[in-house]
Design a protein around this motif. Structure first.
Motif, PDB file in Angstrom:
ATOM      1  N   ASN A  51     -10.277  -9.808  17.574  1.00 64.12           N
ATOM      2  CA  ASN A  51      -9.779 -11.177  17.454  1.00 64.12           C
ATOM      3  C   ASN A  51     -10.421 -11.929  16.298  1.00 64.12           C
ATOM      4  O   ASN A  51      -9.742 -12.648  15.569  1.00 64.12           O
ATOM      5  N   THR A  80     -12.935  -6.198  21.723  1.00 64.30           N
ATOM      6  CA  THR A  80     -11.917  -7.258  21.780  1.00 64.30           C
ATOM      7  C   THR A  80     -12.342  -8.450  20.938  1.00 64.30           C
ATOM      8  O   THR A  80     -11.521  -9.045  20.232  1.00 64.30           O
ATOM      9  N   SER A 139     -18.657 -15.574  26.127  1.00 64.89           N
ATOM     10  CA  SER A 139     -17.341 -16.220  26.108  1.00 64.89           C
ATOM     11  C   SER A 139     -17.459 -17.708  25.823  1.00 64.89           C
ATOM     12  O   SER A 139     -16.663 -18.258  25.049  1.00 64.89           O
ATOM     13  N   GLU A 144     -11.844 -17.590  29.095  1.00 63.62           N
ATOM     14  CA  GLU A 144     -11.951 -18.540  30.208  1.00 63.62           C
ATOM     15  C   GLU A 144     -12.142 -17.813  31.538  1.00 63.62           C
ATOM     16  O   GLU A 144     -12.911 -18.263  32.393  1.00 63.62           O
ATOM     17  N   LYS A 145     -11.467 -16.664  31.697  1.00 61.39           N
ATOM     18  CA  LYS A 145     -11.604 -15.875  32.929  1.00 61.39           C
ATOM     19  C   LYS A 145     -13.036 -15.367  33.084  1.00 61.39           C
ATOM     20  O   LYS A 145     -13.592 -15.356  34.191  1.00 61.39           O
ATOM     21  N   ASN A 200      -5.343 -16.084  19.171  1.00 65.95           N
ATOM     22  CA  ASN A 200      -4.507 -15.545  20.226  1.00 65.95           C
ATOM     23  C   ASN A 200      -4.794 -16.279  21.538  1.00 65.95           C
ATOM     24  O   ASN A 200      -5.927 -16.278  22.029  1.00 65.95           O
ATOM     25  N   ASN A 201      -3.749 -16.893  22.125  1.00 60.00           N
ATOM     26  CA  ASN A 201      -3.925 -17.640  23.375  1.00 60.00           C
ATOM     27  C   ASN A 201      -4.332 -16.749  24.539  1.00 60.00           C
ATOM     28  O   ASN A 201      -5.065 -17.189  25.425  1.00 60.00           O
ATOM     29  N   ASN A 202      -3.877 -15.493  24.559  1.00 54.68           N
ATOM     30  CA  ASN A 202      -4.288 -14.573  25.629  1.00 54.68           C
ATOM     31  C   ASN A 202      -5.784 -14.283  25.552  1.00 54.68           C
ATOM     32  O   ASN A 202      -6.445 -14.103  26.577  1.00 54.68           O
ATOM     33  N   TRP A 203      -6.310 -14.232  24.340  1.00 59.02           N
ATOM     34  CA  TRP A 203      -7.749 -14.030  24.176  1.00 59.02           C
ATOM     35  C   TRP A 203      -8.513 -15.213  24.767  1.00 59.02           C
ATOM     36  O   TRP A 203      -9.506 -15.032  25.474  1.00 59.02           O
ATOM     37  N   LEU A 239      -7.522 -17.156  27.150  1.00 57.85           N
ATOM     38  CA  LEU A 239      -7.430 -17.030  28.614  1.00 57.85           C
ATOM     39  C   LEU A 239      -8.429 -16.013  29.150  1.00 57.85           C
ATOM     40  O   LEU A 239      -9.048 -16.231  30.203  1.00 57.85           O
ATOM     41  N   ASN A 240      -8.615 -14.904  28.439  1.00 60.63           N
ATOM     42  CA  ASN A 240      -9.607 -13.903  28.867  1.00 60.63           C
ATOM     43  C   ASN A 240     -11.028 -14.441  28.793  1.00 60.63           C
ATOM     44  O   ASN A 240     -11.847 -14.167  29.674  1.00 60.63           O
TER      45      ASN A 240
END
Length: 194
Positions: free
Chosen positions: A82, A78, A135, A101-102, A93-96, A98-99
């Protein structure tokens, strides 16, 4: 006794150096994190390069490394996907994000004062600690605007990525690809003369 595996450390950033644990050799992609010992060697190498990392990531048994390695491969996939998109001129990518941050939420940080230095230390399982450190490194690259300077090596047979702070860098490193291209040009030039 096996010798410790070496890795191409060309970026100085934990997340990028993980992506660069896949290389091209003799025209084929090669995985440098094949066995649990490779993961342990990589973690030790990263700790030597970035001593402020949580030392606890070095206390992983071979059994734990066997469990962790597939997750590291998945995270790296991943991450590479990215970073290559960004190197190709696409937006982040904003979803990346968020991942990433998770991953940090799964192993949030506490601060420790160690040898005159303030260190961020993730708390959680060993896998979560590693993913949190990776991350956080990637998010710092985003926050510092450094990912806008990420590049692919100019050697089309190379998959290594790097941050080009000068705007003039073409190769992952002169030792790995730059020098090879110079030698190839020199040989081609000399063959034309002969």
């Amino acid at each position: 006794m096996c010798s410790k595996r070496t890795f191409p450390l060309i970026s100085g950033f934990l997340s990028l150096d993980l992506v660069n644990t896949e290389v091209i050799s003799h025209g084929r992609r090669h995985e440098l994190l094949v066995h649990e010992q490779d993961l342990l060697d990589w973690l030790h190498t990263m700790y030597e390069q970035i001593p402020s990392l949580d030392r606890d990531i070095l206390n992983i048994s071979k059994d734990e490394a066997v469990e962790i390695l597939p997750h590291i491969h998945e995270f790296r996939f991943t991450l590479r996907e990215n970073l290559e998109r960004i190197a190709d001129g696409n937006s982040i990518n904003n979803n990346w994000i968020l991942n990433l941050e998770k991953n940090i939420e799964n192993a949030p940080y506490v601060y420790q004062f160690d040898s005159g230095e303030l260190r961020e230390v993730p708390k959680g399982s060993k896998l979560n600690k590693i993913l949190s450190l990776l991350s956080l490194d990637a998010l710092r690259l985003i926050a510092d605007g450094k990912l806008q300077k990420i590049k692919r090596c100019s050697n089309p047979d190379c998959v290594l990525l790097f941050i080009d702070l000068t705007g003039r860098r073409k190769w992952c490193s002169m030792k790995i690809c730059g020098n090879r291209k110079k030698v190839a040009r020199f040989q081609h030039k000399n063959n034309k003369k002969a």
